[in-house]
Design an enzyme around this catalytic site. Structure first.
Site, PDB file in Angstrom:
ATOM      1  N   SER A 118      35.365  42.798  45.198  1.00 31.01           N
ATOM      2  CA  SER A 118      34.446  42.255  44.199  1.00 31.01           C
ATOM      3  C   SER A 118      33.378  41.340  44.779  1.00 31.01           C
ATOM      4  CB  SER A 118      35.231  41.492  43.126  1.00 31.01           C
ATOM      5  OG  SER A 118      36.019  40.471  43.708  1.00 31.01           O
ATOM      6  N   ASP A 133      33.416  31.696  38.557  1.00 31.77           N
ATOM      7  CA  ASP A 133      34.442  31.951  37.543  1.00 31.77           C
ATOM      8  C   ASP A 133      35.860  31.630  38.008  1.00 31.77           C
ATOM      9  OD1 ASP A 133      34.889  33.957  39.353  1.00 31.77           O
ATOM     10  OD2 ASP A 133      34.409  35.612  38.000  1.00 31.77           O
ATOM     11  N   HIS A 193      35.200  33.924  42.073  1.00 31.00           N
ATOM     12  CA  HIS A 193      33.954  34.329  42.718  1.00 31.00           C
ATOM     13  C   HIS A 193      32.960  33.174  42.706  1.00 31.00           C
ATOM     14  CE1 HIS A 193      35.864  37.905  40.816  1.00 31.00           C
ATOM     15  NE2 HIS A 193      35.696  38.390  42.032  1.00 31.00           N
TER      16      HIS A 193
END
Length: 379
Positions: A34, A332, A335
């Site tokens: 991610s 978040d 990340h």
């Protein structure tokens, strides 16, 4: 924590070490998780559209809407592409887009190890179906669509840059429940082997220039700080034991890459020091424009000392987002913000450019134009 001291980079010094060389990349191929995914996860059936990165406020800073990036905006790979004067990479699973200048195969939540390997050891992985081996399969399929022989493929890839990772932190995160740090540490050689084997395959398929980033400091993530509230903290408030895992993994990766350089002397294999890049950011954040009171807090989140609650994640109903993401490092809890990724890109790109022997003129746009990275702001 083991972070390098504050480093000062000068474009003028850097230019002197690379004068006379030209960067000739025409494409970038990214594999990873991610931290590099520009939209594959949200396009994977059946659950893709339900993932948080498919919803606002993800993408609020760039491009103003969700793209599948796990951030408010751009990622490190986006800044690398811009620095090399290439367009941002489209995700492999996106239809009706151009792959002329490369492909992004990275998938949010991806592991370096195969899911069967993890399952055999009792590690449960949910909602993730594209580990590193799957991404390599996608790359082979893509390669088969643009060339038909090893010679032709090598010619197609002669001006390509490959970035493999960062990847491996999900393997660690998925293994955390009910396991000690020592047990997690025992997984790291297997993760290293998976990354090394993937690098080897890329080179055998025709890649000649490969960047392999190390692991960032796991102990500084708000998510991990939430789950290990009683862990040993360093002077920055990060978890020392988890950062030690990152340091150990990075030492293994560097050893593996040293062996690969001997095995493939024709290839340029670069280690990207993400650990010290992020360490630089956490240690010098206020001087770089980040709020000293929110270094370990989420911009998008709610609850507790880190503004993080796994039951009320970013993009969930009623979860607020900060009004000034440029002052936050963490987005978040898992990340980071575009502002943080930009600063890390500033840290690593000069070293990458130098090792790739690119000319100063080829990176002028690092300090010029609307997307300038302003490397010299450290001075």
């Amino acid at each position: 924590m083991g972070f390098a001291p504050l480093l000062v980079f000068s474009l003028f010094v850097f230019a002197g070490t690379t004068k006379g060389f030209i960067c000739s990349f025409d494409s970038i191929y990214q594999l990873g998780d991610s931290f590099s995914d520009t939209g594959n996860l949200i396009r994977q059936p059946p659950d893709g559209p339900t993932f948080c990165s498919a919803h606002f406020p993800y993408g609020e800073t760039f491009p103003g809407m969700p793209t599948g990036r796990c951030s408010d905006g751009r990622l490190i790979i986006d800044f690398i592409a811009t620095a090399l004067n290439l367009p941002l990479l489209n995700p492999y699973l996106q239809q009706n887009v151009s792959f002329r200048h490369g492909v992004n195969f990275a998938v949010g939540g991806a592991t370096a190890l195969d899911l069967s390997f993890l399952a055999a050891r009792g590690v449960q992985v949910y909602d993730v179906h594209s580990p590193l081996s799957t991404q390599l399969k996608w790359f082979r399929t893509y390669l088969g669509s643009i060339c038909s022989s090893p010679k032709e493929c090598s010619n197609k890839l002669k001006n390509a840059l490959f970035i493999l990772g960062n990847i491996g932190n999900n393997d660690v995160n998925y293994a955390f429940p009910n396991r000690s740090i020592e047990e997690i540490r025992a997984y790291l050689p297997f993760i290293t082997e998976a990354v090394a084997n993937a690098t080897r395959e890329i080179i055998r398929l025709g890649g000649t220039r490969v960047i392999v980033p190390g692991m960032f400091p796991l102990g500084c993530l708000a998510r991990n700080l939430y789950f290990f509230p009683d862990g040993d903290k360093d002077d920055l408030g990060c978890l020392s034991s988890l950062n030690d895992l990152s340091i150990y993994f990075n030492s293994l990766i560097q050893q593996a890459l040293a062996s690969l350089r001997i095995e493939f002397p024709q290839a340029v294999i670069i280690y990207a020091d993400y650990y010290n890049a992020w360490g630089f950011l956490f240690r010098n954040g206020p001087a770089l424009g980040f709020n000293s009171t929110t270094m370990l807090k989420c911009c998008c989140g709610i609850g507790g000392p880190y503004n993080y609650d796994p039951d009320r994640e970013c993009a969930s109903q009623g979860v607020p987002v900060c009004s000034n993401p440029t002052e936050y490092i963490q987005w978040d809890g898992t990340h980071f913000t575009q502002a943080a990724y930009r600063r890390v890109a500033e840290y690593i790109i000069p070293d990458i450019i130098k090792e790739l022997k690119c000319s100063y003129s080829s990176i002028q746009h690092l300090t010029e134009g609307r997307e300038a990275l302003h490397i010299n702001e450290r001075e």
